[in-house]
Write a protein that holds these residues in place. Sequence first.
Motif, PDB file in Angstrom:
ATOM      1  N   TYR A  71       0.835  -1.207   0.000  1.00  0.00           N
ATOM      2  CA  TYR A  71       0.000   0.000   0.000  1.00  0.00           C
ATOM      3  C   TYR A  71       0.873   1.262   0.000  1.00  0.00           C
ATOM      4  O   TYR A  71       0.651   2.177  -0.782  1.00  0.00           O
ATOM      5  N   ARG A  72       1.876   1.305   0.878  1.00  0.00           N
ATOM      6  CA  ARG A  72       2.783   2.451   0.946  1.00  0.00           C
ATOM      7  C   ARG A  72       4.221   1.938   1.083  1.00  0.00           C
ATOM      8  O   ARG A  72       4.644   1.549   2.170  1.00  0.00           O
ATOM      9  N   SER A  73       4.944   1.904  -0.004  1.00  0.00           N
ATOM     10  CA  SER A  73       6.342   1.499   0.054  1.00  0.00           C
ATOM     11  C   SER A  73       7.163   2.625   0.671  1.00  0.00           C
ATOM     12  O   SER A  73       6.705   3.768   0.777  1.00  0.00           O
ATOM     13  N   SER A  74       8.396   2.316   1.055  1.00  0.00           N
ATOM     14  CA  SER A  74       9.254   3.321   1.678  1.00  0.00           C
ATOM     15  C   SER A  74       9.507   4.496   0.726  1.00  0.00           C
ATOM     16  O   SER A  74       9.454   5.664   1.131  1.00  0.00           O
ATOM     17  N   SER A  75       9.776   4.193  -0.545  1.00  0.00           N
ATOM     18  CA  SER A  75      10.032   5.263  -1.523  1.00  0.00           C
ATOM     19  C   SER A  75       8.782   6.107  -1.761  1.00  0.00           C
ATOM     20  O   SER A  75       8.853   7.332  -1.887  1.00  0.00           O
ATOM     21  N   VAL A  93      19.936  13.424   1.475  1.00  0.00           N
ATOM     22  CA  VAL A  93      19.800  12.448   0.394  1.00  0.00           C
ATOM     23  C   VAL A  93      20.894  11.395   0.531  1.00  0.00           C
ATOM     24  O   VAL A  93      21.982  11.669   1.043  1.00  0.00           O
ATOM     25  N   GLY A  94      20.602  10.179   0.068  1.00  0.00           N
ATOM     26  CA  GLY A  94      21.564   9.099   0.160  1.00  0.00           C
ATOM     27  C   GLY A  94      20.858   7.759   0.207  1.00  0.00           C
ATOM     28  O   GLY A  94      19.667   7.647  -0.105  1.00  0.00           O
ATOM     29  N   THR A  95      21.580   6.737   0.632  1.00  0.00           N
ATOM     30  CA  THR A  95      21.036   5.390   0.673  1.00  0.00           C
ATOM     31  C   THR A  95      20.306   5.132   1.994  1.00  0.00           C
ATOM     32  O   THR A  95      20.093   6.052   2.786  1.00  0.00           O
ATOM     33  N   SER A 115      13.700  20.295   8.231  1.00  0.00           N
ATOM     34  CA  SER A 115      14.425  19.365   7.371  1.00  0.00           C
ATOM     35  C   SER A 115      13.602  18.121   7.074  1.00  0.00           C
ATOM     36  O   SER A 115      12.639  17.794   7.778  1.00  0.00           O
ATOM     37  N   TYR A 116      14.024  17.414   6.016  1.00  0.00           N
ATOM     38  CA  TYR A 116      13.308  16.214   5.585  1.00  0.00           C
ATOM     39  C   TYR A 116      14.312  15.205   5.044  1.00  0.00           C
ATOM     40  O   TYR A 116      15.275  15.558   4.359  1.00  0.00           O
ATOM     41  N   ASN A 117      14.071  13.919   5.363  1.00  0.00           N
ATOM     42  CA  ASN A 117      14.958  12.835   4.946  1.00  0.00           C
ATOM     43  C   ASN A 117      14.461  12.234   3.630  1.00  0.00           C
ATOM     44  O   ASN A 117      13.450  11.537   3.598  1.00  0.00           O
ATOM     45  N   MET A 118      15.179  12.512   2.535  1.00  0.00           N
ATOM     46  CA  MET A 118      14.805  12.025   1.209  1.00  0.00           C
ATOM     47  C   MET A 118      15.617  10.801   0.783  1.00  0.00           C
ATOM     48  O   MET A 118      15.565  10.384  -0.373  1.00  0.00           O
ATOM     49  N   ALA A 119      16.347  10.208   1.709  1.00  0.00           N
ATOM     50  CA  ALA A 119      17.160   9.033   1.392  1.00  0.00           C
ATOM     51  C   ALA A 119      16.258   7.833   1.120  1.00  0.00           C
ATOM     52  O   ALA A 119      15.177   7.707   1.697  1.00  0.00           O
ATOM     53  N   THR A 120      16.712   6.947   0.229  1.00  0.00           N
ATOM     54  CA  THR A 120      15.963   5.730  -0.093  1.00  0.00           C
ATOM     55  C   THR A 120      16.937   4.560  -0.245  1.00  0.00           C
ATOM     56  O   THR A 120      18.143   4.756  -0.385  1.00  0.00           O
TER      57      THR A 120
END
Length: 376
Positions: A71-75, A93-95, A115-120
């Motif tokens: 339903y909601r993946s991490s990405s 950003v990062g892994t 701030s926001y964590n855009m890492a995937t």
Amino acid sequence: MQTSERIQTSGHIQASGHIQTSGHIQASGHIQASGHIQASGNNKHKADVIVCTLTVFILINVLFCFLIEPYRSSSFEMWSDFRGKSTTDLVFVGTSQAECAINPSIINASLGTHSYNMATNMQSLSCSFDAIKTAFREKNVKKAVLCIDIDILSTARKENWQAEQSYFHAKCSTESLPAGTRDSFSFVFDPSVSGSTASITYWFPWIYNRSFDIRNNVEEKIKKTLTDSSGHRDENGYEPTDEVVNQSHFTTKEEAETWSAEHDLIVPTITDENRRTLSSILAYCSANNIELTVISIPAPNTFDIYEYKDYLALTDTVDEICSDAGQRFYNFNLLDKDQLSIPIEGFKDVGHTNSKGAAIFSAFLAEFLKDEAHFQ
């Protein structure tokens, strides 16, 4: 026999009364029949078969997506929640190392940022670059922390196809239809992806974005809510966990040294593709006045995988690329314990922190960023 129409023949009138013609009947009304009626009918039948086959194929793909995609993946959560933010002024950003190690709530409390964590997971430098550009374009974000995972530097985008597809599929799924379609085709026809597995299977998300807990997938989609919040991100993109690394398989330093002496460890490298991408990130941030900090996050297995001298050599290479653009590379794996110390209980596995470790690292990173002149 004379009529208002002419019958033109090239044969003879047979005794049986049949008229043998060349296959063409010409009339004053300009109607021609040349035996193509049957062929035209066959072509229409073939077209109908193709359309029906494609329709069935698409419906099966849609069904598989409904059943197998979570339903909601991490990405998806990363992109959906990022775009739902009213204010964002700093992104990471990062892994998955960064996804697990940086808790924006701690950073925000210390720096007063949003701030926001855009890492995937397995986020390539190309995807990190895309995240920085999207954050700047959509929310005018002028501060970014690029977390370099040494493992990803030697990996080509074509080899990293599952993570690449998951990132862009999630991004495009949270955009308008025209924008999502544009970005989807931009991804599949990108020279570094085109012709690879990723350019084909991208259109079948259940192949790379899957959970075989079908009952839970369906239930969450019907109810449009998560049945279990564990393993999911918070409102700032951070994924908390209380898991602790299993130490039962750890060995002694002496045993490890003996094993290392008898085996060749991985030699870390950076591909030409990643070298160019890193340079492009640095140039883009400089051109758009985006304040960029480049770091690496500590992991307990770093020197189990690499020889120390080889790791230092790659660190120097990355630092040289950054220095050429007027930047620095801060590799926090090389800090003394009196500067940064995360106990083994602060990791959920040998490469990622848990919530305890993330709290320690995030507090350290906040203090470090305070000392960076451009974060004053």
